[in-house]
Design a protein around this motif. Structure first.
Motif, mmCIF file in Angstrom:
data_model
loop_
_atom_site.group_PDB
_atom_site.id
_atom_site.type_symbol
_atom_site.label_atom_id
_atom_site.label_comp_id
_atom_site.label_asym_id
_atom_site.label_seq_id
_atom_site.Cartn_x
_atom_site.Cartn_y
_atom_site.Cartn_z
ATOM 1 N N GLY A 75 0.877 -1.260 0.001
ATOM 2 C CA GLY A 75 -0.146 -0.036 -0.162
ATOM 3 C C GLY A 75 0.858 1.157 0.122
ATOM 4 O O GLY A 75 0.459 2.381 -0.524
ATOM 5 N N GLN A 76 1.970 1.286 0.687
ATOM 6 C CA GLN A 76 2.832 2.475 0.823
ATOM 7 C C GLN A 76 3.434 2.626 -0.750
ATOM 8 O O GLN A 76 3.881 3.691 -0.640
ATOM 9 N N PHE A 77 3.393 1.751 -1.446
ATOM 10 C CA PHE A 77 3.967 2.019 -2.925
ATOM 11 C C PHE A 77 2.934 2.544 -3.850
ATOM 12 O O PHE A 77 3.083 2.981 -5.044
ATOM 13 N N ASN A 78 1.806 2.905 -3.208
ATOM 14 C CA ASN A 78 0.470 3.082 -4.360
ATOM 15 C C ASN A 78 0.606 4.505 -4.986
ATOM 16 O O ASN A 78 0.244 4.795 -6.134
ATOM 17 N N THR A 79 1.232 5.386 -4.360
ATOM 18 C CA THR A 79 1.445 6.843 -5.044
ATOM 19 C C THR A 79 2.830 6.834 -5.863
ATOM 20 O O THR A 79 3.062 7.721 -6.591
ATOM 21 N N CYS A 80 3.720 5.708 -5.860
ATOM 22 C CA CYS A 80 4.887 5.531 -6.826
ATOM 23 C C CYS A 80 4.258 5.134 -8.234
ATOM 24 O O CYS A 80 3.158 4.623 -8.533
ATOM 25 N N THR A 81 5.131 5.357 -9.052
ATOM 26 C CA THR A 81 5.036 4.890 -10.313
ATOM 27 C C THR A 81 5.660 3.428 -10.415
ATOM 28 O O THR A 81 6.293 3.241 -9.485
ATOM 29 N N VAL A 82 5.479 2.583 -11.364
ATOM 30 C CA VAL A 82 5.967 1.399 -11.438
ATOM 31 C C VAL A 82 7.525 1.516 -11.406
ATOM 32 O O VAL A 82 8.381 0.737 -10.646
ATOM 33 N N ALA A 83 8.299 2.457 -11.993
ATOM 34 C CA ALA A 83 9.741 2.812 -12.023
ATOM 35 C C ALA A 83 9.980 3.203 -10.424
ATOM 36 O O ALA A 83 11.232 2.592 -10.133
ATOM 37 N N GLY A 84 9.121 3.864 -9.983
ATOM 38 C CA GLY A 84 9.457 4.202 -8.566
ATOM 39 C C GLY A 84 9.518 3.026 -7.740
ATOM 40 O O GLY A 84 10.575 2.852 -6.888
ATOM 41 N N ALA A 85 8.563 2.203 -7.768
ATOM 42 C CA ALA A 85 8.458 1.062 -6.976
ATOM 43 C C ALA A 85 9.822 0.107 -7.289
ATOM 44 O O ALA A 85 10.212 -0.635 -6.315
ATOM 45 N N LEU A 86 10.170 0.044 -8.452
ATOM 46 C CA LEU A 86 11.329 -0.631 -8.850
ATOM 47 C C LEU A 86 12.656 -0.066 -8.574
ATOM 48 O O LEU A 86 13.680 -0.788 -9.038
ATOM 49 N N ILE A 88 14.145 2.441 -9.905
ATOM 50 C CA ILE A 88 15.024 2.983 -11.362
ATOM 51 C C ILE A 88 14.459 4.003 -11.678
ATOM 52 O O ILE A 88 15.011 4.699 -12.491
ATOM 53 N N GLN A 89 13.808 4.926 -10.919
ATOM 54 C CA GLN A 89 13.137 6.192 -11.455
ATOM 55 C C GLN A 89 14.304 7.343 -11.682
ATOM 56 O O GLN A 89 14.369 8.026 -12.648
ATOM 57 N N GLN A 90 15.227 7.305 -10.602
ATOM 58 C CA GLN A 90 16.412 8.191 -10.690
ATOM 59 C C GLN A 90 17.315 8.101 -12.047
ATOM 60 O O GLN A 90 17.613 8.813 -12.716
ATOM 61 N N LYS A 91 17.337 6.271 -12.364
ATOM 62 C CA LYS A 91 18.203 6.253 -13.425
ATOM 63 C C LYS A 91 17.432 6.810 -14.556
ATOM 64 O O LYS A 91 18.216 7.161 -15.419
ATOM 65 N N LEU A 92 16.463 6.269 -14.710
ATOM 66 C CA LEU A 92 15.570 6.828 -15.971
ATOM 67 C C LEU A 92 15.462 8.306 -16.306
ATOM 68 O O LEU A 92 15.817 8.601 -17.379
ATOM 69 N N GLY A 93 15.602 9.076 -15.049
ATOM 70 C CA GLY A 93 15.431 10.525 -15.161
ATOM 71 C C GLY A 93 16.833 11.062 -15.537
ATOM 72 O O GLY A 93 16.892 11.880 -16.363
ATOM 73 N N ILE A 117 18.939 0.447 -19.415
ATOM 74 C CA ILE A 117 18.071 0.262 -18.400
ATOM 75 C C ILE A 117 16.556 0.189 -18.898
ATOM 76 O O ILE A 117 15.633 -0.769 -18.032
ATOM 77 N N ILE A 118 16.088 0.700 -19.827
ATOM 78 C CA ILE A 118 14.683 0.657 -20.305
ATOM 79 C C ILE A 118 14.437 -0.532 -20.911
ATOM 80 O O ILE A 118 13.511 -1.267 -20.646
ATOM 81 N N GLU A 119 15.474 -1.169 -21.535
ATOM 82 C CA GLU A 119 15.371 -2.168 -22.333
ATOM 83 C C GLU A 119 15.349 -3.301 -21.282
ATOM 84 O O GLU A 119 14.545 -4.307 -21.628
ATOM 85 N N ARG A 120 16.146 -3.443 -20.360
ATOM 86 C CA ARG A 120 16.157 -4.525 -19.396
ATOM 87 C C ARG A 120 14.867 -4.365 -18.747
ATOM 88 O O ARG A 120 14.468 -5.530 -18.240
#
Length: 537
Positions: A75-86, A88-93, A117-120
């Motif tokens: 539940g604590q991840f509900n406000t995150c994107t999938v990338a955030g939960a994984l 990897i959001q900082q790397k994508l940014g 990172i996107i392809e993987r």
């Protein structure tokens, strides 16, 4: 090689309730540890301590690598994107900024040359059959099974050397469970898994049992652990017999000692009667009373000590039979038609749930499992059958029958009531107060818990209280309907539920992917909801 060490770990809640203390253990590379224990012993808390997400009250955790966590509660991840939960959001940014021309040292450091990172990430999500889920989707828009598979896909992205999994099969359908089993079999590094899934547990070795004594290590899989527990139980039963004999001997010895003392005192009074002054006789009498009191105290302490040991052993041996609900036979005769569906369907927002209309018949005495992938409408179907919902189209004829419906939230338990008040709600046979409390004690709800609000209970405790309430009510339902009943239960509670259902004589409707549980309760028919067709066996 040791890859994770826990030294002198203790955890005390903010309300000063002690969860566990002085835990010491290690995990080696290639270990596949099953961490088991009853609900409330602190398995999830211990995993969070091992991951570093919470700090222990005392002790330290040393890890060769950062563990990767597949959590039970998301539940604590509900406000995150999938990338955030994984994570990897900082790397994508950083990658996006670099591609736009910002090649600062900070962005290059964050990306760490992970140019694909996107392809993987896409490959990892696709492997878990999440092709339709994008990295920028919100976690709150996903089902429980989809969220779990997102976190499992993170294993492929991060390639961790230590994985911590907390009840990973809870929201997975049968196909996804098989994928997880394959992952467990092929993973070549350290795993620590909290699970009640008996198939998964038999794939793990060793077993770490967490209880009030601490961590006990069993060098084998779950089947080996069960064998060892049976040996321990036999040893305790023998010890109980010995202690009961010892108690009888102690009582007999105390009684004989008291008889000898009484005879000795009587002879003394007779010898001195009329020969010594009254004041001396009084002094002798006081000394005799003191001597008798001391003798009685010595024997009472011994008897009390043995009685305490016996009670402790009996608590350890708490029998599954005591917590099994023994229903009388359901009143409906076997074979009576309970429900008939003809071209039945259900719609959400004017969209039909099933591509194919449903036609089936349910008779009294059948044990039917409803299966299908996540989102196929299993919960909706069981609610239709028991009368919680009405079909949007077609016909569903239902006979007059009473049902106990156990949903995934155990909503028969009312959060605003205390445990004792909840039990009294089912006391329709006018049991005396002490009789209700005896039944609560039988299900491990002692007097310290009777005024505890039901809102504070874990899933396993809610299930156990619900079974206790059904025992208090003492009225067999015509139909037992259960929706994923083994989710969030510990092994002890699953065994209690299984023992109840095995001896129950009425009709069972169950939604479950737990094949071991389904085999144990002897399901005889199957309604399989698939994307393009409905199969009834």
């Amino acid at each position: 090689m040791v890859c994770l060490t826990a030294h002198d770990i203790s955890y005390i809640h903010a309300d000063r309730e002690k969860l566990f203390e002085h835990l010491n253990f290690s995990v080696h590379d290639h270990d596949k540890v099953a961490l088991i224990g009853n609900n409330g012993t602190g398995k999830s808390t211990l995993l969070n301590i091992l991951s570093g997400s919470i700090k222990p009250t005392t002790g330290t955790v040393k890890s060769a690598n950062i563990p990767y966590v597949v959590p039970q509660h998301v539940g604590q991840f509900n406000t995150c994107t999938v990338a955030g939960a994984l994570q990897i959001q900082q790397k994508l940014g950083a990658l996006q900024h670099i591609l736009q021309g910002d090649t600062s040292n900070e962005n290059l450091k964050i990306l760490n040359e992970d140019w694909n990172i996107i392809e993987r990430s896409r490959e990892a999500l696709d492997k878990w059959e999440l092709q339709y889920i994008s990295l920028d989707m919100k976690m709150e828009d996903l089902s429980g099974g989809e969220k779990t598979k997102v976190f499992l896909s993170g294993i492929g992205i991060h390639q961790p050397e230590i994985i911590l999994l907390d009840e990973p099969t809870n929201h997975l359908d049968t196909h996804a469970r098989r994928m997880l089993y394959d992952l467990i079999n092929t993973f070549n590094h350290a795993l620590v898994v909290v699970s009640h899934d008996r198939i998964l547990l038999d794939m793990l070795n060793p077993v770490y049992e967490l209880d009030h004594r601490g961590i006990t290590v069993y060098g084998g899989n779950f089947a080996f652990y069960k064998q060892q527990k049976e040996l321990e139980r036999s040893a305790l039963e023998e010890k109980l017999k010995e202690k009961e004999k010892e108690l009888q001997v102690a009582k007999k010895t105390a009684r004989k000692a008291q008889e000898r003392k009484n005879k000795s005192d009587a002879r003394g009074w007779k010898q001195h009667e009329g020969k010594v002054p009254r004041i001396a006789m009084k002094l002798m009498e006081n000394r005799a009373e003191g001597s008798a009191s001391k003798l009685k105290e010595i024997h009472s302490e011994k008897i009390s000590g043995i009685s305490g040991e016996i009670q402790n052993i009996r608590n350890e041996l708490r029998d599954l039979e005591e917590m099994k609900v023994n229903f009388e036979s359901a009143h409906l005769h076997k074979g009576k038609i309970l429900a008939t569906a003809e071209k039945m369907n259900f719609s959400y927002e004017n969209h039909l749930l099933w591509d194919e209309h449903l036609n089936f018949q349910i008779r009294s005495g059948e044990r039917i499992v409803i299966k299908g992938p996540n989102g196929s409408g299993k919960t909706t179907l069981i609610k239709l059958i028991v009368g919680k919902l009405k079909p949007s189209s077609g016909i569903l004829n239902r006979a007059n029958f009473n049902t106990v419906y156990i949903d995934q939230e155990y909503s028969l338990i009312k959060n605003h009531l205390s445990i004792y008040e909840q039990a009294q709600q089912f006391n329709r046979g006018d049991l005396q107060e002490h009789e209700v409390k005896i039944r609560l004690n039988r299900f491990l709800f002692d007097k310290e818990t009777w005024h505890k609000p039901c809102s504070t209970l874990s899933g396993g405790e809610r299930m156990k209280l619900m079974l206790c309430c059904l025992m208090i009510e003492n009225r067999a339902p015509d139909v037992f309907a259960l929706d994923e009943p083994t989710n969030n239960l510990d092994i002890q509670n699953i065994e209690i539920l299984t023992a109840t259902l095995k001896t129950y004589q009425g009709t069972i409707l169950v939604v479950s992917h737990d094949t071991y549980f389904l085999k144990e309760i002897n399901t005889t028919r199957e309604i399989l909801l698939e994307e393009n067709e409905i199969k009834i066996y």
